[in-house]
Design an enzyme around this catalytic site. Structure first.
Site, PDB file in Angstrom:
ATOM      1  N   HIS B 224      74.234  -3.417 -93.123  1.00 31.20           N
ATOM      2  CA  HIS B 224      73.618  -4.676 -93.541  1.00 31.20           C
ATOM      3  C   HIS B 224      74.434  -5.430 -94.589  1.00 31.20           C
ATOM      4  O   HIS B 224      74.626  -6.637 -94.455  1.00 31.20           O
ATOM      5  CB  HIS B 224      72.162  -4.537 -93.955  1.00 31.20           C
ATOM      6  CG  HIS B 224      71.537  -5.895 -93.997  1.00 31.20           C
ATOM      7  ND1 HIS B 224      71.173  -6.589 -92.866  1.00 31.20           N
ATOM      8  CD2 HIS B 224      71.338  -6.762 -95.011  1.00 31.20           C
ATOM      9  CE1 HIS B 224      70.743  -7.790 -93.188  1.00 31.20           C
ATOM     10  NE2 HIS B 224      70.827  -7.922 -94.488  1.00 31.20           N
ATOM     11  N   TYR B 228      76.399  -9.543 -95.429  1.00 31.91           N
ATOM     12  CA  TYR B 228      76.627 -10.389 -96.611  1.00 31.91           C
ATOM     13  C   TYR B 228      78.110 -10.565 -96.891  1.00 31.91           C
ATOM     14  O   TYR B 228      78.518 -11.594 -97.420  1.00 31.91           O
ATOM     15  CB  TYR B 228      75.852  -9.844 -97.812  1.00 31.91           C
ATOM     16  CG  TYR B 228      74.379 -10.072 -97.600  1.00 31.91           C
ATOM     17  CD1 TYR B 228      73.857 -11.353 -97.713  1.00 31.91           C
ATOM     18  CD2 TYR B 228      73.545  -9.053 -97.185  1.00 31.91           C
ATOM     19  CE1 TYR B 228      72.540 -11.609 -97.443  1.00 31.91           C
ATOM     20  CE2 TYR B 228      72.215  -9.292 -96.908  1.00 31.91           C
ATOM     21  CZ  TYR B 228      71.717 -10.575 -97.043  1.00 31.91           C
ATOM     22  OH  TYR B 228      70.406 -10.829 -96.746  1.00 31.91           O
ATOM     23  N   HIS B 376      69.701 -13.714 -82.588  1.00 27.33           N
ATOM     24  CA  HIS B 376      69.688 -13.952 -84.033  1.00 27.33           C
ATOM     25  C   HIS B 376      71.102 -13.929 -84.624  1.00 27.33           C
ATOM     26  O   HIS B 376      71.507 -14.845 -85.324  1.00 27.33           O
ATOM     27  CB  HIS B 376      68.802 -12.902 -84.712  1.00 27.33           C
ATOM     28  CG  HIS B 376      69.134 -12.658 -86.151  1.00 27.33           C
ATOM     29  ND1 HIS B 376      68.879 -13.588 -87.122  1.00 27.33           N
ATOM     30  CD2 HIS B 376      69.722 -11.607 -86.776  1.00 27.33           C
ATOM     31  CE1 HIS B 376      69.283 -13.117 -88.293  1.00 27.33           C
ATOM     32  NE2 HIS B 376      69.812 -11.921 -88.112  1.00 27.33           N
ATOM     33  N   PHE B 377      71.859 -12.867 -84.334  1.00 22.87           N
ATOM     34  CA  PHE B 377      73.126 -12.790 -85.073  1.00 22.87           C
ATOM     35  C   PHE B 377      74.208 -13.717 -84.515  1.00 22.87           C
ATOM     36  O   PHE B 377      75.238 -13.911 -85.156  1.00 22.87           O
ATOM     37  CB  PHE B 377      73.593 -11.351 -85.315  1.00 22.87           C
ATOM     38  CG  PHE B 377      74.019 -10.537 -84.120  1.00 22.87           C
ATOM     39  CD1 PHE B 377      75.106 -10.897 -83.354  1.00 22.87           C
ATOM     40  CD2 PHE B 377      73.356  -9.350 -83.824  1.00 22.87           C
ATOM     41  CE1 PHE B 377      75.525 -10.112 -82.296  1.00 22.87           C
ATOM     42  CE2 PHE B 377      73.762  -8.555 -82.752  1.00 22.87           C
ATOM     43  CZ  PHE B 377      74.848  -8.939 -81.988  1.00 22.87           C
ATOM     44  N   HIS B 378      73.934 -14.323 -83.355  1.00 27.66           N
ATOM     45  CA  HIS B 378      74.851 -15.394 -82.951  1.00 27.66           C
ATOM     46  C   HIS B 378      74.574 -16.685 -83.726  1.00 27.66           C
ATOM     47  O   HIS B 378      75.427 -17.579 -83.766  1.00 27.66           O
ATOM     48  CB  HIS B 378      74.812 -15.617 -81.441  1.00 27.66           C
ATOM     49  CG  HIS B 378      75.655 -14.608 -80.690  1.00 27.66           C
ATOM     50  ND1 HIS B 378      75.218 -13.344 -80.405  1.00 27.66           N
ATOM     51  CD2 HIS B 378      76.937 -14.676 -80.226  1.00 27.66           C
ATOM     52  CE1 HIS B 378      76.189 -12.677 -79.781  1.00 27.66           C
ATOM     53  NE2 HIS B 378      77.242 -13.457 -79.664  1.00 27.66           N
ATOM     54  N   ARG B 439      68.615  -5.785 -75.420  1.00 26.31           N
ATOM     55  CA  ARG B 439      69.981  -6.206 -75.652  1.00 26.31           C
ATOM     56  C   ARG B 439      70.905  -5.182 -74.986  1.00 26.31           C
ATOM     57  O   ARG B 439      70.463  -4.138 -74.528  1.00 26.31           O
ATOM     58  CB  ARG B 439      70.264  -6.285 -77.148  1.00 26.31           C
ATOM     59  CG  ARG B 439      70.356  -4.921 -77.810  1.00 26.31           C
ATOM     60  CD  ARG B 439      70.404  -4.972 -79.319  1.00 26.31           C
ATOM     61  NE  ARG B 439      71.742  -5.282 -79.816  1.00 26.31           N
ATOM     62  CZ  ARG B 439      72.158  -5.000 -81.064  1.00 26.31           C
ATOM     63  NH1 ARG B 439      71.347  -4.400 -81.906  1.00 26.31           N
ATOM     64  NH2 ARG B 439      73.365  -5.316 -81.455  1.00 26.31           N
ATOM     65  N   ARG B 440      72.195  -5.490 -74.954  1.00 21.67           N
ATOM     66  CA  ARG B 440      73.211  -4.545 -74.517  1.00 21.67           C
ATOM     67  C   ARG B 440      72.966  -4.024 -73.092  1.00 21.67           C
ATOM     68  O   ARG B 440      73.241  -2.872 -72.803  1.00 21.67           O
ATOM     69  CB  ARG B 440      73.286  -3.348 -75.478  1.00 21.67           C
ATOM     70  CG  ARG B 440      73.711  -3.754 -76.860  1.00 21.67           C
ATOM     71  CD  ARG B 440      73.779  -2.608 -77.814  1.00 21.67           C
ATOM     72  NE  ARG B 440      74.705  -2.933 -78.902  1.00 21.67           N
ATOM     73  CZ  ARG B 440      74.972  -2.139 -79.911  1.00 21.67           C
ATOM     74  NH1 ARG B 440      74.429  -0.951 -79.976  1.00 21.67           N
ATOM     75  NH2 ARG B 440      75.813  -2.504 -80.843  1.00 21.67           N
TER      76      ARG B 440
END
Lengths: 166, 549, 45
Positions: B224, B228, B376-378, B439-440
């Site tokens: 995580h 950041y 989300h992470f895209h 996912r995946r």
């Protein structure tokens, strides 16, 4: 550099206070769901030896499947595996509507996932660990459970189903 | 006033980071759309068979090159620049930084060999007991240690500056960059321990098995804060550079910006269990504590949103911006660097919302490992971060090379195309996740896909196609810029927004390192210690390796 | 200098507040929707 007080614009201060309250409200909503509605995440259940868990006659996963422990209450022992092929054992279980089923899932090989569609059962399956959650099936139908963690070439075809009969 | 002159050798050194980063982005981004196309039913992997054996090998290339290599190289280059330019002094020990850089480069090559040979199709999370070739783990270790060495070079430079400027406030871009580097050094301990005590000896045959639950716990100790590490360099640009670029903006609150970075240092690491909410081996009470701490780290991002937007608004109003929202039109949208970062910021609102949902303890039961997560992470790493970095490169590459940005109009178009493509892609991924799509998974082949997902799967492919076009435009623009015969007349001005308040007026504790560093370490020990102690005490190295891809 | 400071002090980030209000409404709507999906899918104990 002189020691001075922190100057914060009043709008920004209010925004920070508001953000704090908003997050506190969300945290409370989560706590209500967790402790008031029994929507909980998995807890440590049991550790097993992945080398023998599928073969040791004393292991429930040597004979995976459904056990009725009380009227309308079941334990489902499910093995998620990639070797010799990607599958859940058993691939299908059948229960009458209104049944309360506790799933105990483990893996003898790599990491897998276990997610029962349209329910909140969704967890990781790790070799060496037993994952446990309970679902009450209030509506008849077929509930697929699918693998949600990459487990090799056949990951995408790995699934099974809970058949809930009327 | 003439700006500080970074030496030609240092510019070249920073530029080498950007070069490796862009090469990784170029190759990695080739494989991104292939995943999206597969979802829509257009499988290109069949044509790639001699080179790339499977969807998952392609996904590994995409994840490792884009999420790990592109980000880490760009970030180390950009932060090195910020420290040199911010402190107005050359690197204390350039050889040390070069050693770090070359370790990273060698690491990438060493890890790439098994990935391309289909010997490390383990995705960028490399969860054991999927067992990659040992070279994969050696390569990753070299990248991480190389980035540490570069970080040490930056700290030594700062220590020298501090000796000569005992009572000065650290210039913001240098301060924030050093905090980011320190955060990285602390959090990567997790993955370093995972690789050195388990995965590497195991892949070399020195130990028989690994403990998958412990490995995941080490991994997410790093996993995580890694987010950041990606995000904070973009924040640095949004705080301190974008307001100036967008037209006359000033940093609305220098002190709160510094406080936000300290909170990130303290809170980024002790919350990794929010990636393990549905792991069997971690007690729910600790998961809940990590959930609350994750909410805590949302707070400095809320502060950032306010400060950055207010800094932009200040400039826009000075330039005649009117109305509650009309002032946004007065920002300098025709500058591709500005447009890129503003669009990145807009989509980051939605990335933040999705992230908060993921982090909300039992709400994760709805979302865990569904298509919602890559959706989300895209928005975060692939847009808030990547679109900001490409935006930064639109001034940084001309600054470093002395060559003019090629066709700024195309650079602006590139940002907008990415924005549109990402809305199409990401929205459909989020919805698919809520419907239960994992996912995946090559969903076109999955036997359990209901017909109601099909329209969304098509949108995933469509979004991927649009993003692919944007990626191509970016590569053309940046290649044409780096080889442009037209040179800039004077050195490109580095955009640094002044602060609205005198930075010296802030409290002194904002420039003290030790309380924050000790605080961060203490909090890590408190909220990770008991669970890690228990997992290590009961370690069971019972999982042999599997190669089942 | 005095004039500049005055200008800075008079700046009220009302546009920022507008943007953030829109953001918060969106946040509550999306987070709330997912939370309601969670509640609708039932208990796990």
């Amino acid at each position: 550099m002189s020691a001075q007080n922190m100057h914060i614009d009043s709008y920004e201060r209010n925004w920070m206070i508001f953000s704090f309250i908003l997050l506190a409200v969300f945290a409370s909503a989560i706590a209500v769901a967790a402790f008031g509605m029994e929507i909980q995440v998995p807890a440590p259940e049991e550790r097993v030896d992945p080398g023998t868990v599928a073969t040791d006659p004393n292991s429930p996963w040597s004979n995976p499947g459904l056990r009725e422990i009380a009227p309308g209450k079941y334990d489902a022992y499910i093995l998620a595996r990639a070797v010799p092929q990607w599958e859940y054992l058993p691939k299908e279980i059948t229960v009458p509507v209104g049944s309360r089923v506790t799933f105990y899932v483990t893996s003898p090989d790599v990491q897998h996932g276990f997610k029962i569609q349209d329910t909140n059962a969704n967890f990781m399956v790790l070799p060496g660990q037993v994952s446990k959650l309970t679902v009450t099936f209030d509506k008849p139908g077929a509930y697929n459970f699918i693998c949600t963690e990459f487990c090799g070439a056949g990951h995408g075809v790995m699934y099974g189903a809970v058949i809930v009969t009327p | 006033m003439k700006q500080y002159q970074v030496s030609a050798a240092e510019k070249k050194f920073i530029g080498s980071h950007i070069l490796v980063a862009v090469l990784a982005l170029a190759v990695g981004s080739l494989f991104g759309p292939l995943q999206a196309f597969e979802h829509a039913g257009w499988d290109f992997y069949v044509y790639l068979k001699p080179l790339i054996k499977s969807y998952y090998q392609g996904l590994t290339v995409h994840g490792v090159l884009n999420a790990l290599v592109w980000t880490t190289f760009f970030i180390m280059g950009f932060l090195t620049f910020n420290v040199i330019f911010g402190l107005k002094r050359p690197l204390k020990n350039p050889v040390l930084n070069k050693v770090g850089f070359w370790m990273m480069v060698v690491g990438v090559v060493v890890a790439a060999i098994p990935i391309l040979a289909n010997e490390a199709t383990v995705l960028f999370t490399f969860y054991p007991p999927l067992k990659a070739n040992w070279a994969f783990y050696v390569g990753l270790t070299l990248v991480v240690v190389g980035s540490w060495v570069e970080g040490w070079g930056l700290f030594m430079t700062y220590a020298d500056w501090r000796k000569e400027n005992k009572n000065e406030r650290t210039p913001f871009i240098a301060f924030a960059s050093l905090v980011t580097v320190l955060l990285w050094q602390i959090c990567t301990l997790g993955v370093a321990v995972e690789i050195l005590t388990m995965l590497l000896p195991w892949s070399l045959g020195l130990i028989e098995g690994v403990d998958p639950q412990l490995a995941r716990t080490y991994f997410w100790f790093t996993g995580h804060p890694l987010v950041y590490f990606w995000l904070l360099p973009a924040y640095i640009s949004w705080y301190a550079m974008l307001p100036k670029q967008a037209g006359g903006g000033k940093m609305f609150s220098d002190t709160l910006a510094r406080l936000a970075f300290w909170i990130f240092l303290v809170l980024s690491t002790p919350l990794g269990f929010h990636h393990q909410y549905v792991d069997p081996g971690v007690p729910p009470a600790w998961k809940f504590i990590h959930a609350i701490l994750t909410f805590g780290v949302f707070f400095p991002s809320m502060m950032t949103a306010f400060t950055v937007i207010a800094s932009l608004e200040y400039g826009a109003r000075k330039n005649g911006g009117k109305g509650a929202l009309g002032w946004i039109g007065k920002l300098n949208w025709s500058d591709p660097s500005v447009a890129s970062q503003l669009l990145a910021g807009i989509l980051f609102f939605f990335g933040g919302i999705g992230g908060l949902a993921n982090a909300s303890y039992n709400v994760n039961l709805v979302l865990h490992n569904t298509a919602f997560v890559p959706g989300h992470f895209h928005l975060t790493v692939a847009t808030a971060v990547t679109l900001s970095f490409t935006g930064i490169s639109y001034w940084l590459v001309p600054y470093l090379t002395g060559r003019k940005l090629w066709q700024p109009k195309w650079a602006t178009i590139q940002a907008w195309v990415w924005f549109v493509g990402m809305i199409v892609f990401s929205n459909s991924m989020h919805v698919l996740g809520l419907l239960g799509a994992p996912r995946r998974v090559p969903l076109n082949l999955a036997p359990y896909v209901p017909a109601e997902w099909n329209s969304r799967l098509f949108q995933v492919g469509l979004g991927g196609a649009i993003l692919f076009v944007s990626g191509l435009i970016y590569l053309v623009v940046i290649y044409k810029t780096a080889t442009n015969k037209e040179r800039v007349e004077t050195e490109v001005e580095v955009p640094i927004a002044e602060s609205m308040q005198d930075p010296d007026s802030g409290p002194i504790w904002l420039d003290r390192w030790s309380p924050w560093v000790y605080g961060a370490l203490a909090l890590i020990v408190i909220v990770y210690g008991p669970v890690l102690f228990d997992l290590i005490k009961n370690i069971a190295l019972t999982s042999p390796g599997f190669r089942v891809w | 200098m005095a004039k500049k400071d005055k200008e800075d002090n008079e700046f009220r980030p009302t546009g920022t507040v507008t943007v953030l209000v829109i953001f918060v409404i969106t946040l509550i709507a999306i987070w709330g929707t997912i939370y309601m999906i969670l509640v609708g899918r039932g208990g796990t104990l």
